[in-house]
Motif scaffolding. Structure first.
Motif, PDB file in Angstrom:
ATOM      1  N   LYS A  82      18.386  33.676 -24.296  1.00 31.60           N
ATOM      2  CA  LYS A  82      17.599  34.777 -23.723  1.00 31.60           C
ATOM      3  C   LYS A  82      18.134  36.115 -24.233  1.00 31.60           C
ATOM      4  O   LYS A  82      17.367  36.990 -24.635  1.00 31.60           O
ATOM      5  N   GLY A  92      19.074  31.190 -11.663  1.00 29.50           N
ATOM      6  CA  GLY A  92      18.038  31.749 -10.786  1.00 29.50           C
ATOM      7  C   GLY A  92      16.959  30.752 -10.422  1.00 29.50           C
ATOM      8  O   GLY A  92      16.272  30.908  -9.419  1.00 29.50           O
ATOM      9  N   THR A 110      24.585  33.450 -12.450  1.00 29.28           N
ATOM     10  CA  THR A 110      24.646  33.383 -13.921  1.00 29.28           C
ATOM     11  C   THR A 110      25.669  34.399 -14.426  1.00 29.28           C
ATOM     12  O   THR A 110      26.568  34.068 -15.208  1.00 29.28           O
ATOM     13  N   ASN A 167      18.880  38.602 -15.117  1.00 25.94           N
ATOM     14  CA  ASN A 167      19.713  37.420 -14.851  1.00 25.94           C
ATOM     15  C   ASN A 167      20.103  37.350 -13.387  1.00 25.94           C
ATOM     16  O   ASN A 167      20.290  38.361 -12.720  1.00 25.94           O
ATOM     17  N   ASN A 168      20.269  36.128 -12.947  1.00 22.30           N
ATOM     18  CA  ASN A 168      20.675  35.849 -11.575  1.00 22.30           C
ATOM     19  C   ASN A 168      22.162  36.196 -11.357  1.00 22.30           C
ATOM     20  O   ASN A 168      22.963  36.193 -12.288  1.00 22.30           O
ATOM     21  N   ASN A 224      19.439  40.016 -10.752  1.00 26.24           N
ATOM     22  CA  ASN A 224      18.495  39.549  -9.738  1.00 26.24           C
ATOM     23  C   ASN A 224      19.270  39.054  -8.515  1.00 26.24           C
ATOM     24  O   ASN A 224      19.810  37.952  -8.492  1.00 26.24           O
TER      25      ASN A 224
HETATM   26  C1  LIG Z   1       8.182  33.321  -6.991  1.00 24.22           C
HETATM   27  C2  LIG Z   1       9.528  33.407  -7.671  1.00 24.22           C
HETATM   28  C3  LIG Z   1      10.634  33.881  -6.973  1.00 24.22           C
HETATM   29  C4  LIG Z   1      11.869  33.977  -7.614  1.00 24.22           C
HETATM   30  N1  LIG Z   1      12.956  34.430  -6.894  1.00 24.22           N
HETATM   31  C5  LIG Z   1      14.156  34.547  -7.518  1.00 24.22           C
HETATM   32  C6  LIG Z   1      15.284  35.042  -6.795  1.00 24.22           C
HETATM   33  O1  LIG Z   1      15.208  35.349  -5.605  1.00 24.22           O
HETATM   34  N2  LIG Z   1      16.463  35.153  -7.475  1.00 24.22           N
HETATM   35  C7  LIG Z   1      16.583  34.807  -8.806  1.00 24.22           C
HETATM   36  O2  LIG Z   1      17.663  34.959  -9.386  1.00 24.22           O
HETATM   37  N3  LIG Z   1      15.528  34.334  -9.498  1.00 24.22           N
HETATM   38  C8  LIG Z   1      14.330  34.205  -8.895  1.00 24.22           C
HETATM   39  N4  LIG Z   1      13.247  33.759  -9.621  1.00 24.22           N
HETATM   40  C9  LIG Z   1      13.434  33.477 -11.066  1.00 24.22           C
HETATM   41  C10 LIG Z   1      13.316  34.779 -11.874  1.00 24.22           C
HETATM   42  O3  LIG Z   1      11.939  35.001 -12.183  1.00 24.22           O
HETATM   43  C11 LIG Z   1      14.090  34.689 -13.208  1.00 24.22           C
HETATM   44  O4  LIG Z   1      13.713  33.527 -13.891  1.00 24.22           O
HETATM   45  C12 LIG Z   1      15.600  34.690 -13.022  1.00 24.22           C
HETATM   46  O5  LIG Z   1      16.040  35.780 -12.266  1.00 24.22           O
HETATM   47  C13 LIG Z   1      16.258  34.718 -14.391  1.00 24.22           C
HETATM   48  O6  LIG Z   1      17.649  34.673 -14.265  1.00 24.22           O
HETATM   49  P1  LIG Z   1      18.510  33.475 -14.879  1.00 24.22           P
HETATM   50  O7  LIG Z   1      18.050  33.275 -16.310  1.00 24.22           O
HETATM   51  O8  LIG Z   1      19.907  33.952 -14.791  1.00 24.22           O
HETATM   52  O9  LIG Z   1      18.241  32.276 -14.054  1.00 24.22           O
HETATM   53  C14 LIG Z   1      12.005  33.618  -8.989  1.00 24.22           C
HETATM   54  C15 LIG Z   1      10.883  33.132  -9.665  1.00 24.22           C
HETATM   55  C16 LIG Z   1       9.672  33.016  -9.014  1.00 24.22           C
HETATM   56  C17 LIG Z   1       8.501  32.488  -9.793  1.00 24.22           C
END
Ligand SMILES: Cc1cc2nc3c(=O)[nH]c(=O)nc-3n(C[C@H](O)[C@H](O)[C@H](O)COP(=O)(O)O)c2cc1C
Length: 428
Positions: free
Chosen positions: A64, A55, A212, A208-209, A81
């Motif tokens: 996590k 993400g 991921t 999670n994205n 996400n």
């Molecule tokens: C302003 C902002 C926008 C974000 N947009 C996204 C997004 O569109 N998609 C996403 O997966 N994570 C986004 N993130 C990161 C998420 O906060 C989060 O860290 C993530 O979804 C965690 O998933 P992961 O551990 O699989 O990467 C964003 C973070 C910030 C600070």
């Protein structure tokens, strides 16, 4: 070794249909895991695989998951996400539209590992077609007994609710996403507490994205060692690079972590447009600091890009050739963040607006002496001081554009006009 993991079946017609996905081995990882693996064994496998979140931040996924308290007496939630809102990023869309069952199988496996019985898929409002495709795929999975009560006779229950966002960038930030899911404005929450302990409806929650989670069935099927052997140490697996801008072949490319940027741009994307020269590359979505053409040999993994002074982020690679005015590029980015700031924190609400205003006057030929120092001072004051990192996301690129293309910004102010637009192309 075939390094395509997530995109290896994308050429198969009707892959969105559950029967087609099953005929390619789909849902086999789930059936085996429910019979043979305990939730803790899956968490251990994911930890050992070295998978890091796709993400943006690259946080280790298994670690996590391990933060979720056991037997807290509260339900555990999993949020997928699918907001994909960072400019330059369009890789999750590929999975959502073309191989949704891969994501659904990954979500079910992850929910089983986490002891979650209700998962949410939060998808950006603009993704109308991807949302319809995913909703249909979820209905198919429910009909086949992969979702619902007593999945495949295992005693495990799960459902997935699709929730469409209303088009705010900030709702991709995990705590803003939770607020939005709860029916409120997408205002990020202060951390700690982290969502793993106090998340959705006050319960332990993992966010999670899409990319991921789509990796999980492959890790369960082929093992942690197999996954860890792809990529480079500390950066396991492949990455979906969404390449846009001034290259011959734009698109999503799946390559092992650690692939040199030059290989992506030249071998896969066909290089910059004929008659043009590479000028700058944004490696991980518009919020990441820009790289210059002489950094093109950097490797595309979290740690190498960090050492080069930027971030792999969402792997949205934006390529700019020598026809690009960096002042105009910075102006466009600043406008996006000024519009998307949620306004809770002063540094972000005011800072993003000021960045935009100053860049607007420089670009319009009304720049003043001292404007570049003012921009850099503003950026320094916007970083590390707010509830969420949107303020940093707005400041980091602008700071890098001004620092790395200082002479170009300076010439705009001195000559009160764009010095790039009128320059003739330089043959490569
Ligand atoms: C302003 C902002 C926008 C974000 N947009 C996204 C997004 O569109 N998609 C996403 O997966 N994570 C986004 N993130 C990161 C998420 O906060 C989060 O860290 C993530 O979804 C965690 O998933 P992961 O551990 O699989 O990467 C964003 C973070 C910030 C600070």
């Amino acid at each position: 070794m075939d390094t395509k993991i997530l995109t290896r079946n994308l050429h198969v017609p009707d892959l969105q249909e559950i029967g087609v996905y099953e005929s390619l081995g789909g849902y086999r990882a789930l059936a085996r895991a429910l019979k043979e693996l305990s939730p803790d064994e899956i968490i251990e496998t994911v930890k050992k695989s070295g998978l890091r979140g796709r993400g943006g931040a690259g946080f280790p996924t298994g670690l996590k998951w391990g933060f979720v308290p056991k037997n807290s007496g509260r339900p555990v939630y999993l949020c997928v996400n699918s907001d994909e809102s960072e400019p330059g990023t369009f890789k999750d869309r590929l999975i959502l539209e073309q191989d949704p069952h891969q994501l659904i199988e990954g979500t079910i496996l992850s929910a089983y590992a986490l002891g979650c019985r209700l998962a949410f898929l939060y998808i950006r409002g603009e993704y109308v077609r991807p949302a319809e495709i995913v909703e249909r795929a979820i209905a198919q999975a429910r009909d086949r007994g992969y979702l619902g009560k007593n999945i495949l006779g295992s005693g495990f229950d799960l459902d997935i609710v699709v929730h469409r966002g209303a088009g705010a960038y900030i709702c991709g930030e995990e705590t803003a996403l939770l607020e939005s899911l709860e029916g409120r404005r997408g205002h990020p929450r202060l951390k700690p507490p982290f969502p793993a302990s106090v998340g959705l409806y006050g319960s332990p929650t993992v966010i999670n994205n899409v990319e991921t989670l789509a990796n999980i069935p492959h890790i369960v099927n082929n093992g942690a060692d197999w996954y860890a052997s792809i990529g480079v140490p500390g950066n396991a697996g492949t990455r979906l690079f969404g390449v846009s801008g001034h290259v011959v072949r734009r698109g999503v490319y799946e390559l092992p972590m650690g692939t040199p940027l030059r290989e992506l741009l030249v071998d896969h994307c066909g290089g910059v447009r004929p008659g043009r020269r590479l000028k700058a590359i944004v490696p991980g979505g518009s919020s990441t600091p820009v790289l210059t053409a002489d950094q093109v040999d950097v490797r595309l993994d979290f740690d190498s890009i960090a050492r080069a002074g930027s971030m792999l982020g969402s792997a949205g690679v934006i390529v700019m050739d020598d026809s690009t005015c960096m002042v105009k590029a910075a102006l466009r980015i600043s406008r996006f963040y000024a519009e998307e700031s949620c306004g809770q924190c002063t540094q972000c609400r005011e800072g993003t607006e000021w960045l935009h205003r100053i860049l607007h006057r420089i670009e319009g030929g009304r720049g003043r002496q001292g404007d570049l120092e003012l921009l850099l001072d503003l950026c320094a004051n916007m970083k590390g001081r707010t509830i969420c990192p949107l303020s940093d996301a707005a400041a980091m690129p602008i700071e890098s554009y001004v620092q790395k293309f200082h002479a170009e910004f300076d010439a705009h102010i001195r000559e009160q006009r764009c010095v790039i637009r009128d320059a003739p192309p330089v043959a490569t």
